[in-house]
Design a protein around this motif. Structure first.
Motif, short mmCIF file in Angstrom:
data_model
loop_
_atom_site.label_atom_id
_atom_site.label_comp_id
_atom_site.label_asym_id
_atom_site.label_seq_id
_atom_site.Cartn_x
_atom_site.Cartn_y
_atom_site.Cartn_z
N TYR A 1 0.83 -1.19 0.00
CA TYR A 1 0.00 0.00 0.00
C TYR A 1 0.87 1.25 0.00
CZ TYR A 1 -3.27 3.56 1.51
OH TYR A 1 -4.01 4.70 1.59
N LYS A 2 0.43 2.26 -0.72
CA LYS A 2 1.19 3.51 -0.73
C LYS A 2 0.26 4.67 -0.49
CE LYS A 2 4.84 2.05 -3.86
NZ LYS A 2 4.24 0.81 -4.43
N ASN A 3 0.85 5.74 0.09
CA ASN A 3 0.06 6.94 0.28
C ASN A 3 -0.19 7.60 -1.06
OD1 ASN A 3 -0.15 6.79 3.06
ND2 ASN A 3 1.87 7.74 3.33
N ASN A 4 -1.36 8.23 -1.17
CA ASN A 4 -1.73 8.87 -2.41
C ASN A 4 -1.20 10.30 -2.43
OD1 ASN A 4 -3.16 10.24 -4.44
ND2 ASN A 4 -4.77 8.70 -4.34
N GLY A 5 -0.17 10.52 -3.26
CA GLY A 5 0.48 11.83 -3.27
C GLY A 5 -0.41 12.95 -3.76
N LEU A 6 -1.40 12.58 -4.58
CA LEU A 6 -2.28 13.62 -5.12
C LEU A 6 -3.16 14.21 -4.03
CD1 LEU A 6 -2.91 14.92 -7.81
CD2 LEU A 6 -4.71 13.26 -8.15
N ILE B 1 -11.69 18.18 -5.36
CA ILE B 1 -12.49 17.01 -5.73
C ILE B 1 -13.18 16.43 -4.51
CG2 ILE B 1 -12.32 14.66 -6.61
CD1 ILE B 1 -10.19 15.70 -8.55
N MET C 1 -6.95 17.81 -5.20
CA MET C 1 -7.73 16.75 -4.58
C MET C 1 -8.67 17.31 -3.52
SD MET C 1 -7.77 13.87 -5.73
CE MET C 1 -8.72 12.42 -5.32
#
Lengths: 217, 382
Positions: free
Chosen positions: A184-189, A198, A195
């Protein structure tokens, strides 16, 4: 005179309570009145600054609402905007100094946005629309209510952005390390402002879905 | 086939109005029209009849992507074994690539179509073929080693926020496949850029930089030869390495008249022109590489053929198409050279001018109105 005092409504009458509760949902300053979007995008990457920002706006809005409401009969209507601005600016400077004195690192994160509370449309909007024509107590409640509605959205946006963007809440890691080990990775956006817009859009979407009468024709 | 038809006819009343499963009508209808040509026709009036419908167009695009896809599968294997220093046969390469890419395609379709079905069901719309092409393009523009859950997130994001919030197929402002890539590029840069991701299961000692990656660090001595870049024997996203295969796809699209030659031509022309301009300037080594290199490096050709020509998001007027294409080509090379932190300028350039396409059309139409008004005035006055 005496008749007036007898008819005075209780402090927390139905009408007064509505001033606080309505901005939380049906008349939310961000999602329904669409005010104060700019700061909502800028300070919501983490929960802590979002909450501090919410409290600051609450203090400024409630205090300037009360002050303007007290002065409302004495303000010449031609220069009322300037008078309002002076009051707001005073409050903002006070808040800014307090933040700098007590929570310096958060004040640094909020950077220019505390100062920009002066230009936050919610505050000018409430002063114009409410405080100029209402008594101090309802004006105070209106300020609290609208700032609470603003903070609520800020906190929701910040919650999702911090959770998915950094995997933390209030700086504490909540996504277990084992997830990261599984890939799992953090969402950089999520940390970037687009974001926030959104996420805000999704909140507006969900809110309109629940309350059909809010949908614009 | 006949038995299936009979079975469908038998269960059909259940899904029609008043039927038990009416809420599943869209799904049923979608499945039925997928299996059989619809037999409902317009009953009155004169109509131009043509075999081309959305399904036909979408299938043509899918076929056009196949050369790039198959070459991509082979290349993924080839690059992998090359990095390990092994020489292998055609099939071994191909099967390795197939194992890498097939799951990505499946995830892309399952997630994307699932969301499309869900939205069609809620809205009571018919399910349409809009996602078929997007679902194929997304795997082609991703690195081979991309984790599957990231693909799923990106597909969900692009279908919901790129398409469904605007009203579904045909209403989107930007290309959904590119939106998925842009989302990944900013959200998971570790899996989308750098030297590590372009070769599947790369050996650590081997440099996996793409031509754009080499250019980024100013390492022009390792830049692949024009022939290698044209043929596609280079690391990169799955479908974009081989300009030759993309050109075969372009030929299919142009012969069938599905994509606009005006856009393709002007994108290539724009990129080449910008390359020439940089050659004249020549302030650094990146500006001095031959202008035609830009057309085969990175995703330029793939973007020009499959992305910029998307009929929904491109300009609609003929003049507008030239302007739109030229601007995309020039902007793509401009971003590459001036801001190498974004090595793939093509993606950003297309997304940018997707947004501008309606404005370009607006001014082209306005100009036409003005021209014709002038002509009328000249006639009236004379």
């Amino acid at each position: 005179m005496s008749a007036e005092t007898k008819e005075r409504e209780p402090l927390f009458s139905q009408k007064n309570l509505k001033l606080v509760t309505k901005p939380l949902n049906l008349n939310n300053p961000i999602t329904v009145q669409v005010l104060g979007i700019c700061s909502a995008l800028a300070v919501t990457a983490k929960l802590k600054p979002a909450i501090v920002m919410g409290i600051s706006v609450m203090v400024v809005l409630a205090a300037s609402n009360v002050v303007i409401s007290l002065l409302r009969k004495g303000i010449p209507s031609r220069i009322r905007i300037i008078v309002q601005l002076v009051v707001i600016a005073t409050m903002v400077i006070l808040v800014d100094q307090v933040l700098k004195a007590f929570v310096y690192d958060i004040s640094k994160q909020l950077s220019v946005f505390v100062g920009l509370i002066i230009t936050n449309c919610i505050i000018m909007g409430r002063l114009e629309a409410f405080a100029m024509s209402n008594k101090p107590w309802p004006a105070f409640l209106d300020g609290i209510g609208n700032a609470a509605g603003y903070s609520l959205i800020l906190i929701i946006v910040a919650f999702f952005r911090e959770l998915f963007g950094s995997g933390t809440l209030f700086g504490l890691q909540v996504i277990p390390q084992s997830f990261y080990e599984l890939g799992y990775k953090n969402n950089g956006l999520m940390i970037l402002p687009p974001m926030a817009l959104i996420t805000l859009g999704v909140i507006i979407w969900v809110q309109r879905y629940k309350n059909r009468e809010l949908i614009e024709k | 086939m006949k038995a299936l038809r009979k079975y469908l006819d038998k269960i059909k009343p259940n899904f029609e109005k008043g039927g038990k499963y009416h809420w599943l009508w869209s799904t049923f209808e979608g499945l039925e029209t997928f299996l059989f040509v619809p037999n409902t026709v317009t009953k009155s009036g004169a109509h131009i009849r043509d075999a081309v419908d959305m399904k036909r167009i979408m299938s043509t695009v899918i076929i056009a992507t196949l050369p790039a896809l198959f070459f991509g599968m082979w290349n993924v294997g080839y690059q992998h074994y090359l990095s390990l220093g092994e020489t292998t046969g055609f099939w071994q390469n191909f099967i390795f690539g197939l194992q890498k890419i097939l799951p990505v395609i499946i995830v892309s379709y399952v997630v994307g179509l699932g969301i499309e079905f869900y939205f069609a069901q809620i809205r009571g719309h018919e399910i349409n073929e809009g996602y078929l092409v997007t679902g194929m393009l997304i795997p082609l523009i991703l690195p081979p080693d991309i984790p599957l859950w990231i693909v799923a997130v990106a597909v969900a994001f692009s279908v919901i926020f790129g398409k469904e919030v605007f009203g579904g197929t045909g209403m989107n402002v930007v290309n959904p496949a590119l939106l998925a890539r842009a989302f990944l590029f900013f959200a998971y840069p570790g899996d989308m850029s750098g030297d590590k991701v372009w070769i599947a299961d790369k050996a650590d000692s081997y440099s996996g930089a793409t031509p754009l990656g080499h250019a980024l660090v100013g390492d022009f001595s390792h830049l692949a030869s024009f022939k290698d870049m044209f043929m596609g024997y280079i690391p990169g996203s799955v479908g974009e390495t081989s300009t030759l295969m993309i050109l075969i796809g372009a030929a299919i699209l142009l012969i069938t008249g599905v994509a606009s030659w005006r856009i393709m031509l002007s994108v290539f022309a724009g990129g080449y022109l910008m390359g020439l301009l940089f050659n004249l300037w020549g302030a650094n080594e990146y500006m001095q590489i031959p202008a035609y290199y830009h057309l085969v490096m990175g995703g330029f050709a793939f973007g020009a053929v499959f992305m910029a020509t998307d009929p929904v998001t491109s300009a609609q007027t003929n003049k507008g198409k030239y302007i739109y294409g030229l601007l995309i080509g020039m902007m793509a090379v401009l971003i590459r050279v001036f801001n190498p932190a974004y090595p793939e300028g093509m993606m950003l350039a297309i997304l940018l001018f997707n947004v501008f396409a309606p404005l370009i059309d607006h001014y082209v139409i306005e100009a036409n109105i003005k021209k014709r008004l002038k002509r009328v005035k000249a006639i009236v006055n004379s």
